[in-house]
Enzyme design. Structure first.
Site, PDB file in Angstrom:
ATOM      1  N   ASP A 293      19.995 -13.808 -25.825  1.00 58.20           N
ATOM      2  CA  ASP A 293      21.005 -13.307 -26.761  1.00 58.20           C
ATOM      3  C   ASP A 293      22.367 -13.427 -26.086  1.00 58.20           C
ATOM      4  OD1 ASP A 293      22.653 -11.915 -28.454  1.00 58.20           O
ATOM      5  OD2 ASP A 293      21.568 -10.020 -28.346  1.00 58.20           O
ATOM      6  N   ASP A 439      22.218  -6.441 -43.507  1.00 59.57           N
ATOM      7  CA  ASP A 439      22.000  -6.380 -42.065  1.00 59.57           C
ATOM      8  C   ASP A 439      21.394  -5.020 -41.697  1.00 59.57           C
ATOM      9  OD1 ASP A 439      22.271  -6.897 -39.230  1.00 59.57           O
ATOM     10  OD2 ASP A 439      23.912  -8.262 -39.704  1.00 59.57           O
ATOM     11  N   ASP A 552      16.110 -11.263 -36.520  1.00 60.76           N
ATOM     12  CA  ASP A 552      17.181 -11.398 -35.538  1.00 60.76           C
ATOM     13  C   ASP A 552      16.697 -10.778 -34.223  1.00 60.76           C
ATOM     14  OD1 ASP A 552      19.644 -11.975 -34.475  1.00 60.76           O
ATOM     15  OD2 ASP A 552      20.763 -10.528 -35.687  1.00 60.76           O
ATOM     16  N   ARG A 612      16.522 -16.297 -35.420  1.00 62.31           N
ATOM     17  CA  ARG A 612      17.519 -16.697 -34.421  1.00 62.31           C
ATOM     18  C   ARG A 612      16.846 -17.359 -33.231  1.00 62.31           C
ATOM     19  NH1 ARG A 612      21.875 -12.486 -31.976  1.00 62.31           N
ATOM     20  NH2 ARG A 612      20.102 -11.843 -30.699  1.00 62.31           N
ATOM     21  N   ASP A 628      25.582 -16.270 -32.866  1.00 59.86           N
ATOM     22  CA  ASP A 628      26.828 -15.511 -32.958  1.00 59.86           C
ATOM     23  C   ASP A 628      28.031 -16.353 -32.530  1.00 59.86           C
ATOM     24  OD1 ASP A 628      25.240 -13.438 -33.776  1.00 59.86           O
ATOM     25  OD2 ASP A 628      25.144 -12.494 -31.821  1.00 59.86           O
ATOM     26  N   HIS A 686      28.587 -15.534 -42.986  1.00 59.54           N
ATOM     27  CA  HIS A 686      28.209 -14.295 -42.301  1.00 59.54           C
ATOM     28  C   HIS A 686      29.395 -13.842 -41.466  1.00 59.54           C
ATOM     29  CE1 HIS A 686      25.772 -11.203 -40.664  1.00 59.54           C
ATOM     30  NE2 HIS A 686      25.468 -11.788 -39.517  1.00 59.54           N
TER      31      HIS A 686
END
Length: 954
Positions: A293, A439, A552, A612, A628, A686
């Site tokens: 991440d 979300d 996610d 993701r 992101d 997004h």
């Protein structure tokens, strides 16, 4: 949540929201195995092939490899596979414990079909073999393998002598002190059910090793000297920051060099924010494949990101080949380029032709654990490689139509009133969309499978209002479960022992959005089934047939973990360490979620799941996005090679957040991003919680209208795009393609990654520079004509031209010789267009010919697998346009029909046009002709798309 816990979470979020902190992630020098492998210099190989150990079957070759330095033996298997593919496996001959191998079923869908392998000869120097049209040579001393196509070398293994296989061993000074009991423990396997390979009865009969040989090998392994200095750091324990990795099995990394003689360009190994053509890593870290991440990631960097596909393609004007490194552990790939003297192939000189010097790309692959399991795909053309790779890992599942339309998302839509307001404003602005997303704030305190009752008290009613206009909803469901004894999903998993374990056997706990959390062990098939059961209607609150899912944080992301993820010595099902399976955890999460949505409908409806984290094979379970990103021009630009890299590595249903997840893009950037995104395979806007609201109707009037046009253009192209997804499911072809896929011999295309093809027919050149009003477009194919999709202006191929591209224009061109089906009626959603008529756009090539496909089904169910679909071939030749059934076994009926045909590049005004229908009747059709742009328009043929028909132009 305590004050301390709140501070920890805020600290993590703030540090990550500012920019990527590279100090949170390892460099190669900070990774013990990476540093050891990378420091292994090319030179004299320590490995030789023991030719007296040669064993063969009709589909395999087996040889032992000896490490001369320590006398450890490895087992080499070369297996012929269908469709010009070779599998190469290297494992320890007699390991102390069975090393981890990814089981069949998820990454590799099923055991590959084997093909005959012929041993053409052997001598003291080596073994020569053929698989189909491919020739291979295994050289004995030093060991190496060279693969030839048309008598030219294309792939070499261990040509630089970088094979380094860290055998399992007992920690020095440790074994003798704790006796034979530990020796017995060491002999236990990693997995409950080891899977020998290849699955061939003849092979098994010939290759079984005698019990005495195994025991002798084990004693040999236990007594030999290690091939690294005993005092070298990070072999048996490794500390990064405050985290210590215990490495109970010691150093077990595997590495080998793979060279591509004759190839200057290599591509693939996503995910990285980098150019499409991979760059040399001589002065940087290697490309890293380790699911992490990474907030606000750097661009043009080899840093690891959210997903990993260890598949690389090498391409030149003559051939395309590829390799797939089938290993789910942390992996690094070094790349270098040089001019290789062909005399290095002196041992196989009979196969070498041509000049003395050829371009060459050298790569060096190394993984922390597992085995070397390499698939070599011999092409010889790009589409052959895609098909060969798809036979191994599967194809992108045909998605429901709504999922390839436009998605509206942000973190977070506040409540049911906010959802209703967004929908209402989209309708007022006449902007179509198909999906509203929620979300993490939609949940009750970040407890997934729940709703925040104060904000979303009536989720079924909310979803019902969306579905009344053909729309769907997607909610986020992450794999971390809040530690809360009143949370039934958590307590159910805990009571069943379904969580990932610490090395001492206790449940692992870490920090994520809910605070203290635990993670289901998706490596366990029982956990996957349990997770899937949570999505059925009577289990998931608020669920309806129009509710879908987003996974996610499934790398997995752990805020207080090393590199923001799991400890490597955590334990999964079967005693497997996380270090062995880290990169496939996210794949299992997405698979289990997709299985749940299929289970929910009784196996009737296709699922939609966005993930993701991903690995090779994730394409079978849904869509992927690039994570992101930032609302900056540079991130718009890098999105194109990132998605291209995903597509050529099999992850075709992919996109990037429109506008960027972080920051506040201005109106120009948003406009240009919508124009580009309307041609991504996955099209979603997004935005981060802290960004300004930026739904498209909030843009200034001029920008809003341009964005609306871009979104509407996407909707008109859905029939073409849906057809491409159908064809991709059949043979693994990418949806969004580099130019060299369709024009493999055109060297000028090999380094281009700002122009791309959507399917074979549309050339797209997004504008990615601030303030730009022109764009350099490369038109490939010296024998091609390209038509501007708005004006039908013609451009010759084989050249680059600077094209006017004011803010209201994105340069898009249809290839001459193609036919694209479109739906031109404006609807609120794709679902409402199911029965709308088609317009056929026919662009003629220099021979006045064109070909296209039209695929249709019910757009949502699995009934197409029962032949309930239409696949028509559209053929223009000799002034006739004909519709033919490309699949006579299909049986689907529809009300969809053809309302207009546009033929670009037609030379002169026709006299009359006649339609001959399937019943034999003939009618004259109305038409008009524009002599300036050479466009013929045929009005209202009014034929059903499922019928055979022919239009003749006189």
């Amino acid at each position: 949540m305590s004050f301390v816990h709140v501070c920890i979470c805020i600290s993590v979020l703030v540090s990550q929201s500012l920019s990527v902190n590279k100090d949170n992630f390892k460099s190669c020098d900070q990774s013990g195995f990476c540093k050891r492998q990378r420091n292994y210099e090319p030179g004299e190989s320590t490995y030789i092939a023991l030719l007296n150990s040669l064993k063969t079957t009709s589909t395999s070759i087996e040889l032992q490899l000896l490490n001369k330095k320590n006398s450890v033996k490895l087992l080499l298997q070369v297996i012929g596979l269908q469709d010009n593919t070779i599998r190469v496996k290297i494992n320890e001959l007699s390991p102390l414990k069975l090393r981890y191998e990814i089981p069949y079923g998820e990454v590799i869908t099923k055991q590959p079909v084997q093909q005959e392998i012929k041993v053409d000869g052997s001598s003291q120097k080596g073994v020569t073999f053929t698989v189909g049209d491919t020739t291979g040579v295994i050289s004995a001393e030093p060991f190496r393998m060279d693969i030839f196509s048309s008598n030219e070398p294309v792939i070499s293994l261990n040509a630089r002598n970088l094979l380094k296989f860290e055998h399992m061993r007992v920690k020095p000074g440790w074994f003798s002190s704790i006796g034979s009991g530990l020796k017995s423990w060491f002999s236990q396997p990693f997995r409950e059910t080891p899977q020998p390979d290849p699955p061939n009865d003849d092979h098994e009969a010939e290759s079984d090793h005698k019990e005495g040989e195994n025991e002798e090998g084990k004693e040999e392994n236990e007594e030999n000297k290690e091939d690294e200095p005993k005092d070298e750091p990070n072999m048996w324990e490794e500390t990064y920051k405050t985290f210590t990795d215990s490495k109970p099995n010691g150093p077990t990394s595997v590495g080998m060099d793979i060279s591509f003689p004759g190839f200057q360009f290599v591509y693939g190994i996503p995910q990285h924010a980098d150019s499409l053509a991979l760059k040399t890593t001589k002065n940087s870290d290697p490309y890293r494949l380790f699911n992490l991440d990474v907030f606000e990631y750097d661009i043009y960097s080899p840093m690891a990101l959210y997903g990993s596909v260890p598949m690389m393609i090498a391409h030149n004007e003559k051939k395309t080949v590829a390799v797939f490194w089938h290993n789910a552990a942390e992996t690094w790939v070094d790349i270098s380029s040089n001019v290789a003297d062909k005399t290095i192939f002196s041992k196989v000189a009979d196969f070498v032709q041509g000049n003395n010097e050829i371009p060459q790309t050298d790569t060096h692959w190394f993984s922390e654990s597992g085995i070397i399991d390499l698939f070599i795909m011999m092409g010889p053309r790009p589409k052959d490689v895609f098909r060969q790779y798809a036979l191994i890992t599967g194809t992108t599942a045909l998605p429901p139509l709504f999922s390839i339309a436009y998605h509206q998302c942000r973190w977070n839509y506040n409540d049911e009133a906010d959802v209703a307001a967004v929908e209402e404003n989209m309708d007022k602005a006449d902007i179509p969309f198909d999906v509203m997303w929620l979300d993490i704030e939609h949940t009750d305190g970040k407890r997934y499978f729940t709703w925040a009752n104060d904000k979303f008290p009536n989720p079924k009613d909310m979803i019902g209002k969306l579905s009344s206009k053909g729309r769907k909803m997607v909610i986020i469901v992450d794999p971390h479960l809040k530690k809360d004894d009143s949370y039934d999903v958590y307590t159910d998993a805990k009571s069943k022992g379904y969580f990932v374990k610490n090395k001492d056997g206790s449940d692992y706990e870490g920090w994520c959005w809910p605070g203290t959390s635990a993670w289901p062990d998706f490596i366990n098939p029982d956990v996957q089934q349990w997770w899937a059961s949570k999505f059925v209607y009577d289990t998931q609150p608020g669920s309806t047939p129009d509710l879908f899912v987003w996974n996610d944080m499934n790398e997995p992301s752990v805020f207080n973990g090393p590199e923001v993820t799991f400890l490597k010595d955590l334990i999964h099902h079967g005693g497997v360490e996380n270090r062995d399976v880290h990169n496939i955890y996210g794949l299992y999460v997405q698979k289990a979620t997709a299985d749940g949505l299929v289970l929910r409908s009784g196996g009737r409806d296709r699922p939609f799941v966005l993930t993701r984290a991903f690995f090779a094979g994730s394409q079978k379970y849904g869509a992927v996005w690039t994570g992101d990103n930032m609302g900056e021009w540079s991130h718009l630009k890098i999105s194109i090679p990132m998605i291209l890299s995903l597509n050529i590595a099999g992850i075709t249903f992919s996109g990037a957040d429109i506008g960027g997840f972080f920051k506040n893009p201005d109106a120009e950037l948003q406009t240009r991003w919508y124009q580009a995104g309307s041609f991504y395979p996955f099209f979603r806007a997004h935005a981060h919680l802290d960004t300004k609201r930026r739904e498209p109707y909030l843009l200034p009037e001029e920008n809003m209208k341009i964005v609306r046009d871009a979104i509407r253009a996407r909707y008109s192209l859905l029939p073409y795009l849906y057809t491409q997804f159908y064809l991709a499911e059949k043979d693994g072809r990418p949806i969004m393609q580099p130019l060299w896929v369709e024009f493999p011999e055109e060297t000028a295309t090999f380094g281009i990654d700002d122009n791309f093809l959507l399917g074979p027919a549309l050339l797209v050149r997004p504008v990615t520079e601030q303030g730009a009003t022109t764009a350099n477009v490369y038109f490939p194919g010296s024998d091609q004509i390209w038509y501007d999709v708005q004006t039908y202006a013609q451009f010759s191929g084989g050249q680059e031209k600077n094209i006017d591209a004011p803010l209201n224009k994105i340069p898009v061109y249809q290839r001459g010789g193609t036919i694209i089906p479109r739906k031109m009626r404006i609807r609120r959603s794709a679902t409402l267009s199911y029965q709308d008529p088609f317009t056929l756009i026919v662009c003629l090539d220099k021979q006045a010919k064109a070909l296209g496909h039209l695929y249709a089904d019910d757009y949502r169910s699995f009934q197409y697998k029962n032949r309930e679909y239409i696949h028509r071939g559209l053929i223009f030749e000799n002034n006739q346009l004909e519709s033919k059934n490309f699949d006579r076994n299909s049986k689907y009926t529809t009300k969809e029909w053809i309302e207009k045909i546009v033929i670009a590049g037609f030379k002169k005004t026709p006299n009359k046009i006649f339609l001959k229908k399937s019943d034999g009747s003939t009618i004259e059709l109305g038409h008009s002709f524009n002599s300036e742009n050479k466009v013929l328009t045929i009005r209202k043929p009014d034929v059903n798309i499922s019928e055979d028909w022919r239009i003749t132009i006189n």
